[in-house]
Design an enzyme around this catalytic site. Structure first.
Site, PDB file in Angstrom:
ATOM      1  N   ASP B 109      42.936  52.444  38.011  1.00 39.24           N
ATOM      2  CA  ASP B 109      43.295  52.333  40.006  1.00 39.24           C
ATOM      3  C   ASP B 109      43.651  51.758  40.124  1.00 39.24           C
ATOM      4  O   ASP B 109      43.068  50.096  39.860  1.00 39.24           O
ATOM      5  CB  ASP B 109      41.810  53.315  40.381  1.00 39.24           C
ATOM      6  CG  ASP B 109      41.714  53.579  41.758  1.00 39.24           C
ATOM      7  OD1 ASP B 109      42.365  54.140  42.238  1.00 39.24           O
ATOM      8  OD2 ASP B 109      40.813  52.714  42.411  1.00 39.24           O
ATOM      9  N   ASP B 111      42.720  50.176  44.812  1.00 34.66           N
ATOM     10  CA  ASP B 111      42.501  50.049  45.352  1.00 34.66           C
ATOM     11  C   ASP B 111      40.568  50.587  44.890  1.00 34.66           C
ATOM     12  O   ASP B 111      40.172  51.446  44.970  1.00 34.66           O
ATOM     13  CB  ASP B 111      42.460  50.402  46.294  1.00 34.66           C
ATOM     14  CG  ASP B 111      42.220  50.233  47.806  1.00 34.66           C
ATOM     15  OD1 ASP B 111      41.704  48.947  47.722  1.00 34.66           O
ATOM     16  OD2 ASP B 111      41.749  50.870  49.227  1.00 34.66           O
TER      17      ASP B 111
END
Lengths: 380, 380
Positions: B109, B111
């Site tokens: 992922d 952020d």
């Protein structure tokens, strides 16, 4: 002319039943639908119902092997789901005995029962006059929140019907009445509105302060680095009604009020579609409510149909048992469900969106009676 | 310095545990949460988790009566839910043995794992270099559909990271890849877009025709008597991504395409909130998807996290079992769920939105390991 006796058949399958129905209209006074397990390979085709959606399969087929006389089931008893899972749909034939003797308050849906778009449905004025002459109280309920009750009075008047604002229950009024019942004003808080002028006007009548609504039509939040949408910290409730000017600003405003400030999320209704024009089904308030549910992950308090608010209000106001109230509508998933879920009687009129085929194709919502229109409430 | 052994405690209740945790950080390598029946008056306080929502209660409290040694449970085995309903959360302590030996593909992922807003998280470049030096393949996945992969390459480059477009899985790309996998182009149909330029750019790369998107920013349907919104009858799919210019025109366009023309409803993701800016949580694509679900009553095909599409693609591309893929994220409800639901390993980094307290306060999503940041993937 209708036959005075009832025919009971197993209604299922498609499309043979449509032919049968056309050939033998006299047997349509009662329909019986066996409840079958869905998708389990039952010998009967499964019954399908898509609430709030187009029914994709119709189910009307008389099976000669399952025919019996309806007299064995008690004649004028309301439609029921029997213990063996059979749904019985009963046509209103003797309104005085079946309906009027036991009903003191009628709660009419408007679109599809009183009018269709901008046209009055035939026989409505005479029927309302007749019911009032019997001392019945008539109320008119609509999930459309874009108008206030005052706005609806104008529509009734334009169609030649005399109705007072107190006889109208719009979901805009329901939202205001709900806040009043919670003594919202005493909190010193205000309401953020996603919706149109109807909600504003009803809140004004109760002197409940509000912001948002049409004034936020063209707003857009600043979304540069470090930006945030500042909201009024005094917002204690967000009322979401149909809003043709819904935008991201309104969604984020509601999101912050509900998530960060604990404002109550109130929906006037959750109808998937609405009839802005006759030419098309339009995305309804389910759109706006779905958006706010989607970002906040909070379930709203729904004040319009099929929530109990209006029925509780009437039962309390006239001090009558709910069984003396009858909801009359053209939709199974809002009107009839609204009544059945809340302990009233419920009559489905075929003068609106629900066809007889659609009624018989499901067994989840069973009205006490069905009829062609409210003209059938008068003696023949 | 961390202690080399693990402490097992019953983690529940609030706020005493916060104090305990501060006083004895060395025991935080493993947390155990008993699964309790909610709201049933259990002697333990119920564990609460609100997926996609702020957790309103924290649950971290060591009970001395329930303490035992973690060595009895096998040392480096991944976090688990045991048969008696106890959730075991295990900190990553020996990355080579616990993670790297058995993983060939990492799916990060962005952020909260690679960057926070516009700032690179400390140690990321060195960690990625280290993993690549071991022959591990690194991919970067984001549910943000507003940028295309080309748009993300610019962001990586601006932060000093060298990443190719093929290493990026944005949900805008996932939508295009999904349509390609269904051979959508061969239907001769086009896509109606609710969303921003990222989706347009990805569809362009695959030469899939599209309409809508930013071009419909300021449109409003005519809603006078008899009006209807005419839609292109060749729309075969509606892709819904985050759209800060969402409006009623777009909702009704999608509604008609899906309801009346049977177009497929595809959602890039259903994230409730997104981080447009660091100053506030913003209404995410759950808003737009919720709106279209609310009017159509149709469930979307979700192509971003936590749907299996990207994981299936990677397992197929590299011909590896899914257990050799590890999803690394900072969110339980998308990242970790994404991995666990699809048969991969999953590591939760505490460098983003999830705190240790929040992790321990729920027992529904259990990562294989948790760590402070991906720097913990390197040997100490």
């Amino acid at each position: 002319m209708r036959q005075p006796f009832c025919f009971v058949g197993i209604l299922n399958g498609c499309p043979r039943g449509e032919l049968t129905a056309r050939r033998a209209p006299w047997y349509r006074n009662v329909g019986v639908l066996r409840s079958t397990q869905r998708g389990k390979g039952n010998s009967l085709l499964p019954a399908h119902v898509a609430l709030n959606d187009k029914v994709r399969r119709c189910s009307l087929q008389a099976r000669s092997t399952d025919v019996s006389s309806s007299t064995a089931m008690g004649g004028s008893a309301p439609s029921t789901m029997t213990e063996n899972g059979t749904a019985v749909f009963r046509r209103l034939l003797d309104p005085q005995r079946e309906l009027l003797n036991s009903t003191s308050v009628f709660l009419f849906d408007c679109d599809g029962v009183i009018w269709l778009g901008d046209k009055l449905i035939q026989g409505v004025p005479e029927t309302l006059d007749y019911l009032r002459s019997l001392g019945k109280r008539c109320f008119f309920v609509t999930n459309n929140s874009t108008k206030s009750r005052a706005g609806y009075v104008k529509k009734f008047t334009s169609l030649g019907l005399k109705v007072s604002p107190e006889e109208i229950f719009s979901s805009s009024f329901a939202a205001a009445a709900y806040l009043e019942s919670k003594n919202f004003k005493a909190t010193g808080k205000k309401v953020y509105i996603i919706g149109e002028v109807g909600i504003e006007e009803e809140l004004d009548l109760l002197k409940i302060p509000h912001i948002g609504g049409p004034a936020d039509k063209d707003k857009q939040p600043r979304m540069g680095p470090g930006d945030k949408l500042e909201v009024d910290p005094d917002v204690g409730a967000v009322v979401v009604g149909f809003d043709r000017y819904f935008n991201y600003y309104k969604a984020q405003y509601a999101n912050v009020c509900i998530r960060e400030h604990g404002a109550e999320f109130i929906a006037t209704n959750t109808d998937a579609v609405t009839h802005l024009t006759d030419a098309q089904e339009w995305a309804g308030n389910g759109t706006m409510v779905g958006a706010i549910r989607g970002c906040t992950q909070v379930e709203p308090t729904v004040v319009g149909k099929p929530s109990p608010l209006m029925i509780d209000y009437l039962a309390n106001k006239f001090q009558i048992p709910k069984s003396e109230i009858c909801v009359v509508g053209d939709r199974l998933d809002t009107d009839v469900l609204f009544g059945k879920r809340n302990g009233t009687r419920a009559v489905l009129c075929l003068s609106g969106v629900t066809t007889e085929e659609r009624l018989f194709s499901q067994n989840e919502v069973i009205p006490d009676y069905f009829c062609d229109s409210i003209s059938d409430f008068k003696p023949r």
